[in-house]
Design a protein around this motif. Structure first.
Motif, PDB file in Angstrom:
ATOM      1  N   UNK A  54       0.841  -1.203   0.000  1.00  0.00           N
ATOM      2  CA  UNK A  54       0.000   0.000   0.000  1.00  0.00           C
ATOM      3  C   UNK A  54       0.874   1.250   0.000  1.00  0.00           C
ATOM      4  N   UNK A  55       0.348   2.316  -0.578  1.00  0.00           N
ATOM      5  CA  UNK A  55       1.090   3.576  -0.586  1.00  0.00           C
ATOM      6  C   UNK A  55       1.406   4.044   0.829  1.00  0.00           C
ATOM      7  N   UNK A  56       0.468   3.842   1.751  1.00  0.00           N
ATOM      8  CA  UNK A  56       0.700   4.235   3.141  1.00  0.00           C
ATOM      9  C   UNK A  56       1.916   3.518   3.720  1.00  0.00           C
ATOM     10  N   UNK A  57       2.101   2.262   3.355  1.00  0.00           N
ATOM     11  CA  UNK A  57       3.276   1.521   3.820  1.00  0.00           C
ATOM     12  C   UNK A  57       4.553   2.113   3.225  1.00  0.00           C
ATOM     13  N   UNK A  66       4.705  11.434   0.466  1.00  0.00           N
ATOM     14  CA  UNK A  66       3.331  11.330  -0.051  1.00  0.00           C
ATOM     15  C   UNK A  66       3.173  12.151  -1.318  1.00  0.00           C
ATOM     16  N   UNK A  67       3.806  13.308  -1.359  1.00  0.00           N
ATOM     17  CA  UNK A  67       3.699  14.179  -2.533  1.00  0.00           C
ATOM     18  C   UNK A  67       4.243  13.485  -3.782  1.00  0.00           C
ATOM     19  N   UNK A  68       5.284  12.701  -3.623  1.00  0.00           N
ATOM     20  CA  UNK A  68       5.866  11.967  -4.744  1.00  0.00           C
ATOM     21  C   UNK A  68       4.881  10.914  -5.262  1.00  0.00           C
ATOM     22  N   UNK A  69       4.236  10.224  -4.345  1.00  0.00           N
ATOM     23  CA  UNK A  69       3.233   9.232  -4.731  1.00  0.00           C
ATOM     24  C   UNK A  69       2.058   9.896  -5.449  1.00  0.00           C
ATOM     25  N   UNK A  70       1.624  11.054  -4.966  1.00  0.00           N
ATOM     26  CA  UNK A  70       0.512  11.776  -5.608  1.00  0.00           C
ATOM     27  C   UNK A  70       0.899  12.257  -6.995  1.00  0.00           C
ATOM     28  N   UNK A  71       2.101  12.826  -7.116  1.00  0.00           N
ATOM     29  CA  UNK A  71       2.523  13.439  -8.378  1.00  0.00           C
ATOM     30  C   UNK A  71       2.937  12.421  -9.434  1.00  0.00           C
ATOM     31  N   UNK A  72       3.658  11.387  -9.034  1.00  0.00           N
ATOM     32  CA  UNK A  72       4.233  10.444  -9.996  1.00  0.00           C
ATOM     33  C   UNK A  72       3.521   9.093 -10.024  1.00  0.00           C
ATOM     34  N   UNK A  73       2.850   8.742  -8.942  1.00  0.00           N
ATOM     35  CA  UNK A  73       2.212   7.428  -8.840  1.00  0.00           C
ATOM     36  C   UNK A  73       3.190   6.407  -8.304  1.00  0.00           C
ATOM     37  N   UNK A  74       2.650   5.355  -7.708  1.00  0.00           N
ATOM     38  CA  UNK A  74       3.484   4.320  -7.087  1.00  0.00           C
ATOM     39  C   UNK A  74       4.360   3.598  -8.100  1.00  0.00           C
ATOM     40  N   UNK A  75       3.885   3.501  -9.322  1.00  0.00           N
ATOM     41  CA  UNK A  75       4.646   2.808 -10.361  1.00  0.00           C
ATOM     42  C   UNK A  75       5.371   3.866 -11.191  1.00  0.00           C
ATOM     43  N   UNK A  76       6.503   4.295 -10.655  1.00  0.00           N
ATOM     44  CA  UNK A  76       7.300   5.343 -11.311  1.00  0.00           C
ATOM     45  C   UNK A  76       8.754   5.215 -10.899  1.00  0.00           C
ATOM     46  N   UNK A  77       9.611   5.760 -11.726  1.00  0.00           N
ATOM     47  CA  UNK A  77      11.048   5.778 -11.436  1.00  0.00           C
ATOM     48  C   UNK A  77      11.304   6.459 -10.095  1.00  0.00           C
ATOM     49  N   UNK A  78      10.694   7.604  -9.904  1.00  0.00           N
ATOM     50  CA  UNK A  78      10.965   8.386  -8.702  1.00  0.00           C
ATOM     51  C   UNK A  78      10.584   7.639  -7.426  1.00  0.00           C
ATOM     52  N   UNK A  79       9.438   6.979  -7.439  1.00  0.00           N
ATOM     53  CA  UNK A  79       8.981   6.265  -6.245  1.00  0.00           C
ATOM     54  C   UNK A  79       9.830   5.031  -5.988  1.00  0.00           C
TER      55      UNK A  79
END
Length: 169
Positions: A54-57, A66-79
């Protein structure tokens, strides 16, 4: 699930290079760590793993913003790179591998279809390598391919650590 991956050679390489490894897994749900620990005696190089489905985990366990998850999504290079760095910080291991993806059968989008997976590895010294994959097949196959490629990349990172850059061959 059995794994057709060269786990022993990776573990032996970690031993010879005095590396410890930690995993940070989303779409694989701990399968990378399971593959590593399937070999008896692996505890001398395997620190353990974080399953952050989960994103919360991801935010509470690995400090992924959290901002990174919102902006890029969990399936992203940055995350996935943030997951790899967070696992190193939390564990003290010398090498991390992190994965996040869409194993299916649902959850895909035109921008991120089912089978999209990001894999990142990070060395304690700060270098991070990440790569995107588009796997085909059912959920089991996507997860199996993710495990295989994550372990293959770990091996390459260790072998090439003195010349790590954004493009490993």
């Amino acid at each position: 699930m059995t794994f057709d991956v060269p786990v022993r050679s990776l573990l032996d390489l970690c031993r010879s290079r005095k590396k410890t490894i930690v995993t940070a897994e989303s779409c694989t749900g701990g399968l990378i760590c399971a593959a590593l620990t399937e070999v008896s005696g692996s505890s001398d190089v395997v620190w353990g793993g974080f399953v952050t489905y989960a994103n919360e985990a991801k935010t509470t366990v690995l400090d992924v913003p959290e901002s990174l998850l919102r902006e890029k999504g969990a399936v992203s290079r940055e995350v996935v790179e943030a997951m790899a760095r967070g696992a190193l910080v939390k564990s003290g291991a010398s090498l991390s591998v992190a994965v996040s993806g869409i194993a299916g059968p649902g959850g895909g989008s035109p921008d991120k279809p089912v089978g999209t997976v990001w894999i990142a590895t990070s060395l304690k010294e700060g270098d991070v390598y990440s790569e995107q994959f588009l796997f085909t097949g059912d959920r089991t196959q996507v997860r199996r391919d993710t495990v295989h490629n994550a372990l293959r990349i770990c091996e390459k990172i260790i072998l090439n650590e003195s010349s790590l850059d954004s493009k490993l061959s």
